[in-house]
Every structure is written in C-alpha cells, then in structure tokens.
Design an enzyme around this catalytic site. Sequence first.
Site, PDB file in Angstrom:
ATOM      1  N   ASP A  64      10.805  54.886 -23.516  1.00  0.00           N
ATOM      2  CA  ASP A  64      10.051  54.837 -24.561  1.00  0.00           C
ATOM      3  C   ASP A  64       8.664  55.580 -24.788  1.00  0.00           C
ATOM      4  O   ASP A  64       7.636  55.145 -24.913  1.00  0.00           O
ATOM      5  CB  ASP A  64       9.782  53.396 -24.809  1.00  0.00           C
ATOM      6  CG  ASP A  64      10.903  52.702 -24.870  1.00  0.00           C
ATOM      7  OD1 ASP A  64      11.912  52.741 -25.087  1.00  0.00           O
ATOM      8  OD2 ASP A  64      10.579  51.302 -24.065  1.00  0.00           O
ATOM      9  N   GLU A  85      14.601  51.542 -34.984  1.00  0.00           N
ATOM     10  CA  GLU A  85      13.411  51.192 -34.213  1.00  0.00           C
ATOM     11  C   GLU A  85      12.781  52.187 -33.870  1.00  0.00           C
ATOM     12  O   GLU A  85      12.710  53.679 -33.985  1.00  0.00           O
ATOM     13  CB  GLU A  85      13.891  50.497 -33.052  1.00  0.00           C
ATOM     14  CG  GLU A  85      14.536  50.848 -32.173  1.00  0.00           C
ATOM     15  CD  GLU A  85      15.246  49.953 -31.226  1.00  0.00           C
ATOM     16  OE1 GLU A  85      14.984  49.010 -30.921  1.00  0.00           O
ATOM     17  OE2 GLU A  85      16.237  50.564 -30.363  1.00  0.00           O
TER      18      GLU A  85
END
Length: 546
Positions: A33, A205
Amino acid sequence: MRKLLLVFFCSIAIAGSAQIKFTNPILAGFYPDPSVTKVGADYYLVNSTFSYFPGIPVFHSKDLKNWQQIGNVIDRPSQMNFLGDGVSRGLFAPSINFHKGLYYVTCTLIDRKGNFVVTSKNPAGPWSDPVWLPEVKGIDPSLFFDQNRAYIVYNSDAPDNKPLYSGHRTIRVYEFDPINLRVIGEESQLVNGGVDISKKPVWIEGPHIFRRGDWYYLCAAEGGTSVNHSQVILRSKSATGPYVAYKNNPILTQRNLDPNRNNPITSAGHAELVEGPDGKTYAVFLAVRPYEGDFYNTGRETFIAPVKWVNEWPIINPESKEIKYSYSADFKEVKNKYARPQSGNFSYRIKFKDKFDPALLFLRTLDNSWYRLNQSGLTMNLLSETVMGNGNPAFIGKRQQHLKCEASTELIFNAKTDNEKAGITIFQSEYNFYYLCKSISNGQPVLQLYKGNRDSKSMDLLAETNFAGVNVYLKIEADKDKYNFYYTTKANDWKLLQANVDGKFLSTKVAGGFVGSLFGLYATSSGTPSINSANFKWLDYRGNDL
C-alpha cells in the site's frame, strides 16, 4: 550484484552516470500500500504495517530508487497500540501529503476508531498524536490540496448501506480543514461501485485525487488486492466531480496475463502517481512475486513503473503488458551511500547496541521493560505471552525480502524448564510460523523445530536433537517454497536439523491476511512465569534472488 553492509549513517552522493536503472521491487518484502509525495527534490513514501509496531515506516529518496527509512509515523504507544488485534488488522493504507510546511499522514485503524490524521514538520518525526475523523466512514483516506481548499477522499459503503453485490463500494469525499484537522460540510459521492457498475466491479479503494493542467484525476484500485487487482483512472473539471472514467481502463493490471509465464509479477494495483526528477510521471504501486501460482511469502511489495500520457490520460507501464523487473530513466542516480539496501541482492548484519534499527518490528506495541540493549547484544526476558496470542510477546522481527534468503543469529541461552524456549522464527501469522529454538525435553537440553497449528491453537514438534551447549548459532534458509533449519557451535560450520520444510504454509494463499513473512528473534516461557532471559548477539540477513 555486489552485497552491501548495513550501517546507520546516511551520506548522499551523485552517481557518475546520467542514466538510472530501477530494480523491482524498489522496496523488497512486506511493504504494501505505498503512498508517495514529492517535496522539492525529495520524495517521501509510507506503507501499511497492520498490527506491527512501530507503524507506518517513512522512507526518503532523491531519485525514487534509493530509499532510506528515516522513521516511523506511529512510534509511541501513547499514539496507539494494537493489543487484541490479529496480525493482519491494525493500520490499513496510509497516505502522505505535504502542504505549507506541514506533512500529513492519513490512515485507517481498522476495527477500532477508524480514520485519523497525524502531522509533523519533519517527515522523520516525531509525528503528532492522532486526530480522529469520525465522519469519515470507510478506509484508505487520502488528502488533496487544491489552492485554497483541501479534500479528504476515501473508500466507503454502498449507497444507503445497501450493496448490490459482494464487494460493492463507493468513493466519497469531504472538504477538509487542514488547520483544525476536521471535515467541512457534507459528504459527496464520487464513484459508485467502480468505473462501470453494470459489470459489478469490486473493492474500488485506495483513492488519490491530483490535478494536472485543467483536469482533476481520481486514481483508484479496483478488483481486490489479489490476482484481479488493477488500477483505474477517472477525471473531471472539478475536484468534487462529476468524474468520467477512462474508456480503456484499467491503466494497470496483470490479471489477464498467462499465470504460467516465467518469473511473474502479479496482483498489481494501489498505485500513486508522482513526478520524477526528469519531469516525467512514474507510478509507485504494490505487487507480488509468486514462486508458484499465487503462492508467495514475501508479502505485497513496492514496485515502480513509468507512466505515459495519452490524450491527457495516464497509462502505467505503457510499453509492456508485463511489469518489468528493471527500468531505466534518463536522470542521475542519487545514492544513499551508507543506507540499508532495499532492492536487488544484498546482505547486512543488524547489531544490537544502543537503539533498534527503525525497520525492526514488534507485535502490537512497544514495551521496553522486557528487553535490554548493551555491548553484549540484545537481552530478552522470557515472557509468558506467545506469538499465538494477541498481546506483546518477546518478539522482534525483520521482513523476509527475497524468495531465496537466509537469516541467522548467535544465541546465548540456558533453559531451566521445558516451557522455556528461545530462538529464531519465520513468522507469517499467529499460527503460520516455524520456530527453531533451544529448550529442555525430558530434563535434557535440546534444539527443537516447531510448526504452528491453528486447529489445536498450539505448536507441533517437527524435529529435535540433543544440544548441551549454552552458545549456539541458528539459521533459517528460504528457497521459495522450501525452508531449511540449521544450527552449529562454530560459525559457518552448519549442521542441518530439518530440510525442505513446506514453505507454502507461510504463504498468503494458505495463511491468509495481508502481511508477509518475518524472521523473528523470539523468547517465551509458554504461558508460565519465568525470570530467565536470552541473549542474541546479532541478526544476519542475506538475500539472493537475482
């Protein structure tokens, strides 16, 4: 590639060549991430850490290739802890931004208070205590600063909390007050489902808004963070929409490629775009390196690829369908001469003196009452807490960063009972680990190899040998899906305890969750009180993938 030695001081030098060559992943091992921001000639990057502590590493670079960890955002238990959380819970998907002299990190503490923001004038820290954002309901928040306004954009629930299918999510936005750190006004919905809700897209997302020219772009992941992962792009003339999707989305994915290709890179997505030193655009994103099918033990890693603009749309990795293991660019490399290497082949020794290397990880919090650092190394008290619980065991780990690698340590320990154990572990989750340790069995000192057992909530003994010495060298060797376990009383005179142990047991596909494997130093009295301790001299790591 030449192997490098870890030291702890940074000296920056300009390389002689005008062309830089990136080696993917640029952050090897469990660094998922990624979020990156450019401040002048400097780049700062952060990653998810879930329930490990300290949380959210902060990396610095001058060239997008050579990264040095300069700190951690969550480095004080007074900011937060993750006690009671599973290994793959905790902190999800941080995002870093800079605005008017202040650095901002937004993130989600899943299962607890939700979304928050922290700030610092120095990206190396210290960072502020979290300011919670209860109105921001969802995950993956990020900030966008647009002239005199700021916005916070995030993944949220389906409209009216009534999903049309599993994985139906939205992207939403609030205006944000960057001084008082709070939302302003009403929430707006930017995306429903994904770029084409008629196709039932899942898990839109990791959103980021940025501006280029007259266009505002919304860049987000879609498809879930596994083999169907992708990156999509939408644009608008206003930060708050309406956004129109690019007709040739996704702009990055590996899901349609032959899964049997050689040395595949898969699961690519969760990207953020950034301007390189040459003025061109680059994407930093997560992907994985499976050794077979969808089996990988190194977790989701940080990769880089070039971006090409076509009709004012960004295309990631435009010259190849496959993400490459190396890319070149026409600008000078800026080396952190003495920083720990993060990509390619490398080796180093972590010495324990007066402080911990910032990349070392504890489980859930930091409690300095059970360890001591001095000239003799790291002394760890044997705690009754085990890695199979949800507390803070006497465990300190470093990431497995290569498919082929080894980690070793020198241990001084004399067990008093069969409950007392100290040694080295390769750890993925509470019950997916192997543990090579010194202990006692039937009143005799032994070396033992254990495997975690989720069904029995305990450990299974795989191998055992008598060993009467106090000092012992222990080593774990990884070769893709096989792990070997060694010991010796003399440096480099290794004796094999167990070979070809199943490495798939440590893979994300088998163990689940979002993390990669760690080599850990671990001491425990297995649920019973103890006043004993173990001393670890150092931790060596050697990785050789290329």
